[in-house]
Scaffold this motif. Structure first.
Motif, PDB file in Angstrom:
ATOM      1  N   THR A 141      14.000   3.760  77.006  1.00 55.23           N
ATOM      2  CA  THR A 141      12.618   3.221  77.088  1.00 55.23           C
ATOM      3  C   THR A 141      11.740   4.412  77.100  1.00 55.23           C
ATOM      4  O   THR A 141      11.893   4.983  78.106  1.00 55.23           O
ATOM      5  CB  THR A 141      12.383   2.090  78.410  1.00 55.23           C
ATOM      6  OG1 THR A 141      13.494   1.162  78.451  1.00 55.23           O
ATOM      7  CG2 THR A 141      10.928   1.683  78.202  1.00 55.23           C
ATOM      8  N   TYR A 143       7.490   5.287  77.280  1.00 52.50           N
ATOM      9  CA  TYR A 143       6.456   4.952  77.832  1.00 52.50           C
ATOM     10  C   TYR A 143       5.502   5.856  77.894  1.00 52.50           C
ATOM     11  O   TYR A 143       5.842   7.149  78.268  1.00 52.50           O
ATOM     12  CB  TYR A 143       6.859   3.844  79.014  1.00 52.50           C
ATOM     13  CG  TYR A 143       7.059   4.746  80.292  1.00 52.50           C
ATOM     14  CD1 TYR A 143       6.192   4.834  81.200  1.00 52.50           C
ATOM     15  CD2 TYR A 143       8.432   5.138  80.522  1.00 52.50           C
ATOM     16  CE1 TYR A 143       6.624   5.534  82.595  1.00 52.50           C
ATOM     17  CE2 TYR A 143       8.831   5.787  81.490  1.00 52.50           C
ATOM     18  CZ  TYR A 143       7.759   6.085  82.596  1.00 52.50           C
ATOM     19  OH  TYR A 143       8.171   6.658  83.599  1.00 52.50           O
ATOM     20  N   ARG A 153       2.032   1.713  79.147  1.00 57.07           N
ATOM     21  CA  ARG A 153       2.293   1.081  77.764  1.00 57.07           C
ATOM     22  C   ARG A 153       3.679   1.660  77.242  1.00 57.07           C
ATOM     23  O   ARG A 153       3.957   2.816  77.737  1.00 57.07           O
ATOM     24  CB  ARG A 153       1.191   1.666  76.680  1.00 57.07           C
ATOM     25  CG  ARG A 153      -0.025   0.917  76.680  1.00 57.07           C
ATOM     26  CD  ARG A 153      -1.481   1.477  76.163  1.00 57.07           C
ATOM     27  NE  ARG A 153      -1.685   2.756  77.072  1.00 57.07           N
ATOM     28  CZ  ARG A 153      -2.203   4.134  76.568  1.00 57.07           C
ATOM     29  NH1 ARG A 153      -2.687   3.856  75.177  1.00 57.07           N
ATOM     30  NH2 ARG A 153      -2.569   4.753  77.158  1.00 57.07           N
ATOM     31  N   VAL A 156       7.807  -0.217  71.682  1.00 58.64           N
ATOM     32  CA  VAL A 156       8.786  -1.312  71.488  1.00 58.64           C
ATOM     33  C   VAL A 156       9.178  -1.248  69.884  1.00 58.64           C
ATOM     34  O   VAL A 156       8.137  -1.490  69.017  1.00 58.64           O
ATOM     35  CB  VAL A 156       8.495  -2.510  71.904  1.00 58.64           C
ATOM     36  CG1 VAL A 156       9.370  -3.666  71.403  1.00 58.64           C
ATOM     37  CG2 VAL A 156       8.091  -2.669  73.476  1.00 58.64           C
ATOM     38  N   ASN A 172      14.963  -2.016  72.387  1.00 57.60           N
ATOM     39  CA  ASN A 172      14.500  -0.954  73.300  1.00 57.60           C
ATOM     40  C   ASN A 172      14.134   0.432  72.429  1.00 57.60           C
ATOM     41  O   ASN A 172      14.568   0.425  71.222  1.00 57.60           O
ATOM     42  CB  ASN A 172      15.772  -0.482  74.083  1.00 57.60           C
ATOM     43  CG  ASN A 172      15.850  -1.666  75.257  1.00 57.60           C
ATOM     44  OD1 ASN A 172      17.213  -2.030  75.232  1.00 57.60           O
ATOM     45  ND2 ASN A 172      14.962  -2.304  75.849  1.00 57.60           N
ATOM     46  N   MET A 262       2.959  -1.308  73.255  1.00 56.54           N
ATOM     47  CA  MET A 262       2.586  -2.575  73.976  1.00 56.54           C
ATOM     48  C   MET A 262       2.239  -2.115  75.350  1.00 56.54           C
ATOM     49  O   MET A 262       2.807  -1.488  76.116  1.00 56.54           O
ATOM     50  CB  MET A 262       3.612  -3.586  73.958  1.00 56.54           C
ATOM     51  CG  MET A 262       4.109  -4.203  72.542  1.00 56.54           C
ATOM     52  SD  MET A 262       5.366  -5.500  72.877  1.00 56.54           S
ATOM     53  CE  MET A 262       5.962  -6.010  71.027  1.00 56.54           C
ATOM     54  N   GLU A 266       2.008  -7.523  77.252  1.00 56.90           N
ATOM     55  CA  GLU A 266       2.350  -7.818  75.882  1.00 56.90           C
ATOM     56  C   GLU A 266       3.893  -8.020  75.941  1.00 56.90           C
ATOM     57  O   GLU A 266       4.601  -8.685  75.344  1.00 56.90           O
ATOM     58  CB  GLU A 266       1.600  -6.898  74.954  1.00 56.90           C
ATOM     59  CG  GLU A 266       0.317  -7.124  74.751  1.00 56.90           C
ATOM     60  CD  GLU A 266      -0.296  -5.818  74.088  1.00 56.90           C
ATOM     61  OE1 GLU A 266      -0.990  -6.043  73.148  1.00 56.90           O
ATOM     62  OE2 GLU A 266       0.363  -4.572  73.929  1.00 56.90           O
ATOM     63  N   VAL A 267       4.575  -7.047  76.676  1.00 52.65           N
ATOM     64  CA  VAL A 267       5.844  -7.107  76.756  1.00 52.65           C
ATOM     65  C   VAL A 267       6.467  -8.185  77.340  1.00 52.65           C
ATOM     66  O   VAL A 267       7.535  -8.890  76.986  1.00 52.65           O
ATOM     67  CB  VAL A 267       6.692  -5.610  77.502  1.00 52.65           C
ATOM     68  CG1 VAL A 267       8.152  -5.809  77.659  1.00 52.65           C
ATOM     69  CG2 VAL A 267       6.242  -4.358  76.518  1.00 52.65           C
ATOM     70  N   GLU A 268       5.919  -8.524  78.575  1.00 56.11           N
ATOM     71  CA  GLU A 268       6.206  -9.760  79.329  1.00 56.11           C
ATOM     72  C   GLU A 268       6.147 -11.052  78.538  1.00 56.11           C
ATOM     73  O   GLU A 268       6.750 -11.676  78.518  1.00 56.11           O
ATOM     74  CB  GLU A 268       5.588  -9.871  80.692  1.00 56.11           C
ATOM     75  CG  GLU A 268       5.559  -8.837  81.695  1.00 56.11           C
ATOM     76  CD  GLU A 268       4.926  -9.054  82.741  1.00 56.11           C
ATOM     77  OE1 GLU A 268       5.290  -8.956  83.928  1.00 56.11           O
ATOM     78  OE2 GLU A 268       3.483  -9.050  82.637  1.00 56.11           O
ATOM     79  N   ASN A 270       6.208 -11.252  75.276  1.00 52.77           N
ATOM     80  CA  ASN A 270       7.436 -11.388  74.240  1.00 52.77           C
ATOM     81  C   ASN A 270       8.833 -11.436  74.856  1.00 52.77           C
ATOM     82  O   ASN A 270       9.607 -12.190  74.430  1.00 52.77           O
ATOM     83  CB  ASN A 270       7.324  -9.832  73.637  1.00 52.77           C
ATOM     84  CG  ASN A 270       6.270 -10.058  72.298  1.00 52.77           C
ATOM     85  OD1 ASN A 270       6.315 -10.389  71.315  1.00 52.77           O
ATOM     86  ND2 ASN A 270       5.136  -9.053  72.452  1.00 52.77           N
ATOM     87  N   PHE A 276      12.910 -10.606  72.141  1.00 55.50           N
ATOM     88  CA  PHE A 276      13.668  -9.452  72.340  1.00 55.50           C
ATOM     89  C   PHE A 276      15.143  -9.784  72.000  1.00 55.50           C
ATOM     90  O   PHE A 276      15.670 -10.751  72.345  1.00 55.50           O
ATOM     91  CB  PHE A 276      13.639  -8.822  73.782  1.00 55.50           C
ATOM     92  CG  PHE A 276      12.389  -7.729  73.707  1.00 55.50           C
ATOM     93  CD1 PHE A 276      12.763  -6.528  73.884  1.00 55.50           C
ATOM     94  CD2 PHE A 276      11.057  -8.342  74.112  1.00 55.50           C
ATOM     95  CE1 PHE A 276      11.542  -5.633  73.957  1.00 55.50           C
ATOM     96  CE2 PHE A 276       9.927  -7.394  74.286  1.00 55.50           C
ATOM     97  CZ  PHE A 276      10.307  -6.141  74.521  1.00 55.50           C
ATOM     98  N   MET A 284      15.073  -3.968  79.364  1.00 50.29           N
ATOM     99  CA  MET A 284      13.656  -3.971  79.836  1.00 50.29           C
ATOM    100  C   MET A 284      13.560  -4.548  81.161  1.00 50.29           C
ATOM    101  O   MET A 284      12.511  -4.035  82.069  1.00 50.29           O
ATOM    102  CB  MET A 284      13.119  -4.758  78.771  1.00 50.29           C
ATOM    103  CG  MET A 284      11.601  -4.789  79.082  1.00 50.29           C
ATOM    104  SD  MET A 284      11.038  -3.123  78.903  1.00 50.29           S
ATOM    105  CE  MET A 284      11.114  -2.722  77.027  1.00 50.29           C
TER     106      MET A 284
END
Length: 318
Positions: A141, A143, A153, A156, A172, A262, A266-268, A270, A276, A284
């Motif tokens: 990951t 970030y 952020r 992704v 990932n 993201m 935004e990740v949450e 999705n 995913f 994640m």
């Protein structure tokens, strides 16, 4: 509007095989029609009925396999002999179009271990779910950390639409299976260049090993090939920080359509919409735990989520 799934739902999606330690009755019921794949005293996989039927039908299978009620073993006194026997078996199945999953043949070998840390044989990657053997991968990951003025952020990627498995789903930042002879970190270095155009020197300096996730997946239609094949896995996990000014991941080998920066929110969103790839959602969630985003005080299923993301497999490991 997409359904909103809980994080435990996402774990249920990837860790779908009953655990003998925590659900012995469900495990016994699930495995009753299966044959154990054994080497000496070790269980190294499970073989479902359609695969057992194929083993019995394979020409000269008596030279390569020993099949008894509920138990299957691969003949051969050496790693090389066992490797040759399973390779000959799966190649004949491929030539006969016996299993759709073998259409993904890559000429990439995975190692199966028994006893612990001892190679038992090597086999074609796409054939591993036919035998329910344990496989390994590395995921990273990437970030940008939060600052006083900006939130965290995460980079992704979206998988290419032409991928045979999980097309157009989120992934990932960097991920790949561990082929024969490569260790987890070297796998990440290799995949970071191929999938995201990160320089080798940057990855070697900045990628940090942070543990692993493990689960036992029963393959769905999106995985490609036959539904119901067995795929226990261990994914070694890495984090890598990049700054506001880069480096920026860029598609290189055609496996990725784009990289999207993201926010955690935004990740949450999705994740909860199940955008995913299932095992990438697991990685994640592990990232969320390690960074204090998913905690015991904000998810009632925290203990079950965390324990099932780190399942202890019943097979010998690398």
């Amino acid at each position: 509007m997409a359904s909103k799934y809980s994080y435990l739902d996402l774990v249920d999606q990837v860790d779908t095989f009953p655990n003998a330690a925590t659900h012995p009755v469900a495990f016994a019921e699930k495995t009753a029609p299966y044959s154990r794949f054994v080497y000496l005293s070790h269980t190294i996989g499970y073989i479902i009925p359609i695969v057992l039927d194929a083993l019995k039908d394979t020409t000269l299978s008596g030279d390569w396999w020993e099949i008894k009620p509920g138990v299957v073993s691969l003949k051969g006194d050496t790693v090389e002999e066992r490797t040759r026997n399973i390779d000959e078996t799966t190649r004949r199945w491929r030539e006969a179009n016996r299993f759709e999953v073998l259409s993904g043949w890559r000429n990439e070998k995975y190692t199966v271990y028994a006893p612990k840390s001892t190679p038992c044989f090597h086999m074609e990657r796409c054939a591993t779910p036919l035998f329910g053997v344990l496989t390994y991968g590395s995921h990273m990951t990437v970030y940008i950390p939060a600052t006083a003025t900006t939130p965290m952020r995460i980079w992704v990627p979206r998988r290419a639409a032409g991928k045979a498995t999980y097309p157009s789903m989120l992934d990932n930042t960097v991920a790949g299976g561990m082929g024969d002879g490569i260790d987890p970190f070297e796998c990440i270095v290799k995949e970071a260049g191929e999938e995201a155009s990160f320089s080798e020197s940057y990855v070697r300096q900045h990628a940090k090993a942070v543990g692993f996730v493990s689960y036992f997946y029963v393959r769905h239609e999106e995985a490609g090939g036959e539904v119901g094949l067995l795929q226990p896995e261990v994914e070694y996990c890495y984090d890598m920080i990049v700054g506001e000014d880069g480096p920026i991941p860029k598609p290189f080998d055609g496996e990725v359509a784009e990289h999207i920066l993201m926010t955690v929110e935004e990740v949450e969103a999705n994740l909860r919409a199940r955008k995913f790839k299932p095992n990438c959602a697991a990685v994640m969630l592990d990232f969320f735990v390690r960074h204090g985003i998913l905690r015991e005080d904000n998810d009632k299923d925290f203990l079950e989520i965390y324990s099932r993301l780190h399942r202890r497999h019943e097979f010998p490991t690398r």
